[in-house]
Each structure stands twice: as structure tokens, then as C-alpha cells.
Write a protein that holds these residues in place. Structure first.
Motif, short mmCIF file in Angstrom:
data_model
loop_
_atom_site.label_atom_id
_atom_site.label_comp_id
_atom_site.label_asym_id
_atom_site.label_seq_id
_atom_site.Cartn_x
_atom_site.Cartn_y
_atom_site.Cartn_z
N GLY A 38 0.65 -1.66 -0.20
CA GLY A 38 -0.24 0.10 -0.56
C GLY A 38 0.24 0.97 0.03
N PHE A 39 1.78 1.40 -0.70
CA PHE A 39 2.93 2.23 -0.56
C PHE A 39 1.95 3.69 -1.18
CE2 PHE A 39 6.15 4.85 -2.75
CZ PHE A 39 7.13 5.08 -1.80
N GLN A 40 2.74 4.35 -0.96
CA GLN A 40 1.58 5.40 -1.23
C GLN A 40 2.69 7.21 0.06
OE1 GLN A 40 -1.89 6.83 0.05
NE2 GLN A 40 -2.51 8.23 -1.48
N ILE A 41 3.21 8.11 -1.64
CA ILE A 41 4.25 9.00 -1.07
C ILE A 41 2.80 10.23 -0.83
CG2 ILE A 41 5.65 11.19 -2.33
CD1 ILE A 41 6.89 9.26 -3.65
N THR A 42 2.92 10.97 0.41
CA THR A 42 1.31 12.31 0.96
C THR A 42 2.71 13.45 1.17
OG1 THR A 42 2.68 11.17 3.01
CG2 THR A 42 0.69 10.26 2.06
N GLN A 53 16.10 16.40 1.98
CA GLN A 53 15.12 16.29 1.32
C GLN A 53 13.81 15.43 1.88
OE1 GLN A 53 15.02 14.24 -2.57
NE2 GLN A 53 13.89 15.73 -3.37
N ILE A 54 12.82 15.98 2.40
CA ILE A 54 11.60 15.41 3.11
C ILE A 54 10.99 14.73 2.64
CG2 ILE A 54 10.75 15.62 5.37
CD1 ILE A 54 11.92 17.34 6.19
N ILE A 55 10.71 13.04 2.75
CA ILE A 55 9.63 12.40 1.96
C ILE A 55 8.78 11.10 2.89
CG2 ILE A 55 9.10 10.76 -0.09
CD1 ILE A 55 13.16 10.84 -0.09
N GLN A 56 7.61 12.01 2.47
CA GLN A 56 6.63 11.05 3.75
C GLN A 56 6.01 9.96 2.78
OE1 GLN A 56 4.95 13.40 6.26
NE2 GLN A 56 5.53 15.89 5.77
N TYR A 57 5.64 9.44 3.48
CA TYR A 57 4.70 8.06 3.10
C TYR A 57 3.45 7.43 3.65
CZ TYR A 57 10.02 7.64 1.46
OH TYR A 57 10.75 7.63 1.14
N LEU A 67 0.56 2.83 8.03
CA LEU A 67 1.74 3.94 9.02
C LEU A 67 2.01 4.53 8.19
CD1 LEU A 67 3.80 0.93 10.41
CD2 LEU A 67 1.98 1.77 11.67
N SER A 68 2.36 6.24 8.56
CA SER A 68 2.81 6.81 8.66
C SER A 68 4.53 6.52 8.27
CB SER A 68 3.02 7.98 9.27
OG SER A 68 0.83 8.65 8.72
N TRP A 69 5.63 7.29 7.90
CA TRP A 69 6.36 7.16 7.46
C TRP A 69 7.11 8.43 6.69
CZ3 TRP A 69 8.91 2.01 5.21
CH2 TRP A 69 10.19 1.87 5.76
N MET A 70 7.87 9.16 7.47
CA MET A 70 8.65 10.44 7.15
C MET A 70 10.50 9.92 6.82
SD MET A 70 9.46 13.98 8.78
CE MET A 70 8.58 15.03 8.14
N THR A 71 10.58 9.82 5.52
CA THR A 71 12.12 9.77 5.64
C THR A 71 13.68 10.97 5.22
OG1 THR A 71 12.46 9.36 3.06
CG2 THR A 71 12.74 7.55 5.12
N VAL A 72 14.04 10.87 5.65
CA VAL A 72 15.09 12.11 5.18
C VAL A 72 16.46 12.01 4.53
CG1 VAL A 72 16.47 14.17 5.61
CG2 VAL A 72 13.94 13.59 6.78
#
Length: 154
Positions: A38-42, A53-57, A67-72
């Protein structure tokens, strides 16, 4: 905290530059992630990859639980490597290095993940029962998709 390591190596019939263009774009991650995740970039600024760079999924790794996931993106050396680290999400630690190395026949790609789970002893049990197998499944799927996209060309 117990830290685990997951390493995968794949040879790709494409130049380092071609691999970099594809793998350094967060938009392409969905193409190589199992649908059941269910991967989705938010949230993503649509800029070329850069340190900071911040990417949230949103992901659904188990039982459809979102689940929310934030990577840098913490380090970038174009056509060589980049590192993404979790800031918020399901892991106590997630540090993922992506390496690209030119070879005679294309590119050697190496993924090296260091991860830890929360909840101490319970996290270690969860890793043994579920998480390490789920990560293997995700990276195996990724390998198949990359083969289809890059290594099946005539």
C-alpha cells in the motif's frame, strides 16, 4: 537496542547514470514495491534528490495497517550513492545506503540497510517472526521488478 543488517546486491544491464536517474527519484519507488505494501507518497517536493530532502509515505506492511513514514535524504553523491534515514515511522532505526558502481556489463547496485525495532524483547521477536521475512520479500520483489525493467531488454 538490537540492530539488524540487510544487504542486497544486484547487477543491472544499464549505465550508472541510467540507474541513478531511476533510483534517485522517489516517484519510482512505488514501481518496485509490492502492491500489498500500500505504498503511497504523501509529501514530496518533486525536486531532484538532495541532502536534506524530506519524503513522507503511507505504507501497510502488515495486516493492512496504514503507517506514516518520513524519511530524510542525508547524503548524496550523484551517480555513486545516497542515504535515506527514517525520521518518523515503524522502526526505532532505519538507515538505508544505496550504492551504484560501474562494471563491465552495467552497474552493480548494493543496498545496505541497518534497522532496529522498538519494544526491546518484543521487537526482537517481531523481527524473527515477521519483519526480517517481510524485508526479504520486499527486496526480492524489487530484484524481480528491476530485472524486468532493466535486464530483460534484448
Amino acid at each position: 537496542m538490537k540492530v539488524y543488517t540487510k544487504e542486497t546486491v544486484q547487477h543491472v544491464n544499464a549505465s550508472v547514470e541510467e540507474c541513478w536517474t531511476f533510483f534517485s527519484s522517489p516517484r519510482n519507488l512505488q514501481k518496485i514495491t509490492p502492491k500489498d505494501m500500500g505504498f503511497q507518497i504523501t509529501d514530496f517536493d518533486n525536486k531532484p534528490m538532495y541532502a536534506g530532502q524530506i519524503i513522507q509515505y503511507k505504507v501497510s506492511p502488515l495486516l493492512g495497517l496504514k503507517l506514516s513514514w518520513m524519511t530524510v535524504i542525508t547524503y548524496v553523491k550523484e551517480n555513486s550513492y545516497f542515504v535515506d534515514e527514517q525520521r518518523f515511522g515503524p522502526y526505532a532505526l532505519w538507515h538505508h545506503k544505496h550504492f551504484f558502481e560501474a562494471t563491465e556489463n552495467g552497474t552493480k547496485m548494493t543496498d545496505l540497510v541497518h534497522y532496529a525495532l522498538p519494544l526491546g524483547f518484543l521487537g526482537r521477536i517481531m523481527n524473527s517472526l515477521l519483519v526480517k521475512n517481510k524485508l526479504k520479500e520486499i527486496f526480492d520483489y524489487r530484484c524481480v521488478k528491476v530485472d524486468e525493467m532493466f535486464n530483460s531488454k534484448k
